[in-house]
Scaffold this motif. Structure first.
Motif, PDB file in Angstrom:
ATOM      1  N   LEU A 264      40.315  58.135  59.845  1.00 28.13           N
ATOM      2  CA  LEU A 264      40.861  59.421  59.421  1.00 28.13           C
ATOM      3  C   LEU A 264      42.369  59.222  59.334  1.00 28.13           C
ATOM      4  CD1 LEU A 264      40.610  62.409  58.776  1.00 28.13           C
ATOM      5  CD2 LEU A 264      40.742  62.877  61.224  1.00 28.13           C
ATOM      6  N   VAL A 265      42.882  59.240  58.100  1.00 26.13           N
ATOM      7  CA  VAL A 265      44.305  59.021  57.867  1.00 26.13           C
ATOM      8  C   VAL A 265      44.953  60.375  57.599  1.00 26.13           C
ATOM      9  CG1 VAL A 265      46.021  57.834  56.457  1.00 26.13           C
ATOM     10  CG2 VAL A 265      43.815  56.756  56.887  1.00 26.13           C
ATOM     11  N   GLU A 266      46.088  60.614  58.273  1.00 29.01           N
ATOM     12  CA  GLU A 266      46.792  61.887  58.113  1.00 29.01           C
ATOM     13  C   GLU A 266      48.262  61.627  57.791  1.00 29.01           C
ATOM     14  OE1 GLU A 266      47.410  66.124  60.421  1.00 29.01           O
ATOM     15  OE2 GLU A 266      46.359  64.497  61.424  1.00 29.01           O
ATOM     16  N   SER A 267      48.745  62.369  56.801  1.00 29.05           N
ATOM     17  CA  SER A 267      50.158  62.266  56.420  1.00 29.05           C
ATOM     18  C   SER A 267      50.972  63.236  57.259  1.00 29.05           C
ATOM     19  CB  SER A 267      50.321  62.591  54.936  1.00 29.05           C
ATOM     20  OG  SER A 267      50.124  63.977  54.720  1.00 29.05           O
ATOM     21  N   PRO A 268      52.296  63.092  57.256  1.00 25.63           N
ATOM     22  CA  PRO A 268      53.136  64.017  58.026  1.00 25.63           C
ATOM     23  C   PRO A 268      52.987  65.467  57.559  1.00 25.63           C
ATOM     24  CG  PRO A 268      54.435  62.179  57.210  1.00 25.63           C
ATOM     25  CD  PRO A 268      53.082  62.050  56.622  1.00 25.63           C
ATOM     26  N   GLY A 269      52.610  65.653  56.302  1.00 20.51           N
ATOM     27  CA  GLY A 269      52.429  67.001  55.759  1.00 20.51           C
ATOM     28  C   GLY A 269      51.107  67.630  56.156  1.00 20.51           C
ATOM     29  N   GLY A 270      50.218  66.861  56.787  1.00 19.55           N
ATOM     30  CA  GLY A 270      48.949  67.391  57.251  1.00 19.55           C
ATOM     31  C   GLY A 270      47.758  67.092  56.358  1.00 19.55           C
TER      32      GLY A 270
ATOM     33  N   ILE B  46      45.576  52.284  51.456  1.00 22.46           N
ATOM     34  CA  ILE B  46      44.620  52.864  50.503  1.00 22.46           C
ATOM     35  C   ILE B  46      44.969  54.329  50.262  1.00 22.46           C
ATOM     36  CG2 ILE B  46      42.210  53.523  50.189  1.00 22.46           C
ATOM     37  CD1 ILE B  46      41.478  50.920  51.734  1.00 22.46           C
ATOM     38  N   TYR B  47      45.315  55.041  51.329  1.00 21.67           N
ATOM     39  CA  TYR B  47      45.730  56.442  51.216  1.00 21.67           C
ATOM     40  C   TYR B  47      46.925  56.553  50.273  1.00 21.67           C
ATOM     41  CZ  TYR B  47      47.358  61.065  52.755  1.00 21.67           C
ATOM     42  OH  TYR B  47      47.757  62.373  52.803  1.00 21.67           O
ATOM     43  N   CYS B  48      47.910  55.683  50.459  1.00 22.50           N
ATOM     44  CA  CYS B  48      49.097  55.706  49.600  1.00 22.50           C
ATOM     45  C   CYS B  48      48.725  55.482  48.137  1.00 22.50           C
ATOM     46  CB  CYS B  48      50.108  54.638  50.043  1.00 22.50           C
ATOM     47  SG  CYS B  48      50.941  55.031  51.590  1.00 22.50           S
ATOM     48  N   ARG B  49      47.863  54.507  47.879  1.00 26.26           N
ATOM     49  CA  ARG B  49      47.418  54.246  46.510  1.00 26.26           C
ATOM     50  C   ARG B  49      46.706  55.460  45.925  1.00 26.26           C
ATOM     51  NH1 ARG B  49      46.045  49.010  47.846  1.00 26.26           N
ATOM     52  NH2 ARG B  49      43.955  49.655  48.374  1.00 26.26           N
ATOM     53  N   GLU B  50      45.867  56.092  46.731  1.00 26.90           N
ATOM     54  CA  GLU B  50      45.076  57.233  46.282  1.00 26.90           C
ATOM     55  C   GLU B  50      45.952  58.410  45.844  1.00 26.90           C
ATOM     56  OE1 GLU B  50      41.436  58.571  45.252  1.00 26.90           O
ATOM     57  OE2 GLU B  50      41.758  56.638  46.217  1.00 26.90           O
TER      58      GLU B  50
ATOM     59  N   ARG C 217      54.533  54.013  57.325  1.00 22.34           N
ATOM     60  CA  ARG C 217      55.184  54.152  58.625  1.00 22.34           C
ATOM     61  C   ARG C 217      55.043  55.566  59.212  1.00 22.34           C
ATOM     62  NH1 ARG C 217      61.357  52.270  59.678  1.00 22.34           N
ATOM     63  NH2 ARG C 217      61.373  52.679  61.903  1.00 22.34           N
ATOM     64  N   SER C 218      54.996  56.573  58.372  1.00 21.48           N
ATOM     65  CA  SER C 218      54.962  57.956  58.847  1.00 21.48           C
ATOM     66  C   SER C 218      53.547  58.500  59.052  1.00 21.48           C
ATOM     67  CB  SER C 218      55.710  58.850  57.863  1.00 21.48           C
ATOM     68  OG  SER C 218      55.024  58.874  56.626  1.00 21.48           O
ATOM     69  N   MET C 219      52.537  57.747  58.659  1.00 19.01           N
ATOM     70  CA  MET C 219      51.147  58.221  58.749  1.00 19.01           C
ATOM     71  C   MET C 219      50.480  57.799  60.051  1.00 19.01           C
ATOM     72  SD  MET C 219      49.729  57.310  55.033  1.00 19.01           S
ATOM     73  CE  MET C 219      50.640  57.739  53.579  1.00 19.01           C
ATOM     74  N   THR C 220      49.368  58.472  60.327  1.00 15.33           N
ATOM     75  CA  THR C 220      48.524  58.065  61.447  1.00 15.33           C
ATOM     76  C   THR C 220      47.140  57.744  60.901  1.00 15.33           C
ATOM     77  OG1 THR C 220      47.831  60.333  61.916  1.00 15.33           O
ATOM     78  CG2 THR C 220      49.750  59.521  63.103  1.00 15.33           C
ATOM     79  N   ALA C 221      46.508  56.742  61.482  1.00 16.83           N
ATOM     80  CA  ALA C 221      45.142  56.369  61.116  1.00 16.83           C
ATOM     81  C   ALA C 221      44.353  56.210  62.412  1.00 16.83           C
ATOM     82  CB  ALA C 221      45.121  55.071  60.317  1.00 16.83           C
TER      83      ALA C 221
END
Length: 95
Positions: free
Chosen positions: A9-15, A31-35, A48-52
């Motif tokens: 479960l990958v989450e960006s700083p924006g939620g 992969i999240y970034c590419r998507e 760097r700012s995401m959580t997985a």
């Protein structure tokens, strides 16, 4: 030999959250970034700012059970939006 893939479960700083099958948390973030068209090296919204978080087996099972329902809901909503957009276009309204 390929590493086994796990569900993250990958989450960006924006939620914004996304479930991704990947071999590692870093790969899931990329992969999240590419998507979403994000530059992976971006300091504020890149890897760097995401959580997985690797999901536990019971969480994976629950996700797999509800995935078809969520997809059907998404397809229904998308279809309704397309119908509305087409109706507005036919009436000559700005969308």
């Amino acid at each position: 030999m390929d590493k086994p893939k796990n569900l993250y479960l990958v989450e960006s700083p924006g939620g914004r959250k996304l479930h991704i099958w990947a071999a590692s948390g870093d790969q899931a973030k990329r992969i999240y970034c590419r998507e979403y068209g994000i530059k992976a090296s971006d300091y504020w919204c890149g890897v760097r700012s995401m959580t997985a978080r690797k999901l536990k087996p019971e969480e994976v099972k629950a996700w797999e059970e509800q995935a078809p329902t969520e997809r059907a809901t998404y397809l229904f909503i998308r279809g309704m939006l397309e119908i509305t957009a087409k109706a507005y276009a036919e009436r000559g309204c700005a969308v």
